[in-house]
Design an enzyme around this catalytic site. Structure first.
Site, PDB file in Angstrom:
ATOM      1  N   CYS A   1       0.818  -1.212   0.000  1.00  0.00           N
ATOM      2  CA  CYS A   1       0.000   0.000   0.000  1.00  0.00           C
ATOM      3  C   CYS A   1       0.860   1.274   0.000  1.00  0.00           C
ATOM      4  CB  CYS A   1      -0.972  -0.023   1.170  1.00  0.00           C
ATOM      5  SG  CYS A   1      -2.416   1.052   0.927  1.00  0.00           S
TER       6      CYS A   1
ATOM      7  N   ARG B   1     -13.052   4.863  -2.807  1.00  0.00           N
ATOM      8  CA  ARG B   1     -11.967   3.935  -2.533  1.00  0.00           C
ATOM      9  C   ARG B   1     -12.272   2.607  -3.198  1.00  0.00           C
ATOM     10  NH1 ARG B   1      -8.734   5.621   1.660  1.00  0.00           N
ATOM     11  NH2 ARG B   1      -7.875   3.537   1.963  1.00  0.00           N
TER      12      ARG B   1
ATOM     13  N   HIS C   1      -4.258  -6.242   1.506  1.00  0.00           N
ATOM     14  CA  HIS C   1      -4.223  -6.349   2.958  1.00  0.00           C
ATOM     15  C   HIS C   1      -4.700  -7.755   3.297  1.00  0.00           C
ATOM     16  CE1 HIS C   1      -3.260  -2.159   3.250  1.00  0.00           C
ATOM     17  NE2 HIS C   1      -4.336  -1.816   2.568  1.00  0.00           N
TER      18      HIS C   1
END
Length: 227
Positions: A95, A130, A194
């Site tokens: 990220c 997002r 993630h």
């Protein structure tokens, strides 16, 4: 004498959101399973980084505030990190760490944050949106399917011949447009996954550790030849 894998956790006290420290735990676990001791060092603000001191570097993500602080401090490590990468050092970036390897990224407030410009890509931001949800990609180089969870505002665009970590099967990936996810250059692996990435994809964790072991063995062989 038992050999040691030396791990650097770049800004581990600042960039540690989304439980991505689990990636570090997986690397440590498989290093020990391979018969190595593990030495983990956090390199943070005002600390020194040397390309010769580590076998694996982990570079996680954080909130915009912390990432802006890191983006300024890490510039002094640019040449050492470039040497590390070009000498086939093993690096996993997730990220925000991923974004900082490129030319720049645009934060949610519209501010352009300078990256290390070590690899040819850049990251723009989305307006009030997002990419969030489960994601599946296929790594054509290693012929592996990876599963994870993405949660990022950034839209990353790889340039030139830079290769993605994988092709998106389901989900959005780097930018929701070109079906790329993450990045793979030499022994650098980067991703928006993630979950954490390595907890759900144990083959990749073992692969990273094996790459580090190969580098260690290569250095030892060269040292023996020189002697």
């Amino acid at each position: 004498m038992q050999k040691t894998i030396r791990i650097c956790h770049l800004y581990g006290n600042l960039l540690n959101t989304y439980g991505d420290n689990g990636n570090l735990l997986m690397i440590q676990y498989y290093a020990r399973q391979s018969g190595y001791q593990v030495e983990t060092t956090i390199v943070s603000l005002e600390d020194h980084f040397s390309a010769n001191d580590y076998d694996i570097v982990f570079f996680g993500g954080g909130q915009d505030y912390e990432q802006k602080i890191v983006s300024q401090d890490i510039q002094r490590h640019r040449e050492a990190l470039k040497t590390y990468i070009e000498n086939n050092g093993v690096l996993l970036a997730i990220c925000g760490g991923f974004q900082l390897l490129g030319q720049y990224y645009v934060a949610a407030d519209g501010q352009q944050i300078k990256g290390l410009n070590l690899l040819d890509f850049y990251t723009e931001s989305q307006d009030n949106h997002r990419f969030i949800g489960d994601i599946e990609i296929f790594d054509e180089i290693n012929q592996k399917t990876y599963y994870g969870f993405e949660n990022h505002n950034g839209m990353t665009y790889l340039q030139g011949d830079l290769q993605a970590l994988g092709k998106v099967i389901t989900g959005n990936g780097n930018n929701g447009q070109d079906k790329t996810e993450g990045l793979h250059y030499k022994n650098v692996y980067a991703s928006y996954f993630h979950g954490p990435l390595l907890v759900r994809n144990e083959d990749l964790a073992q692969h990273l550790v094996q790459l580090a072991i190969d580098q260690i063995n290569g250095r030892l062989a060269n040292k023996t030849e020189i002697q």
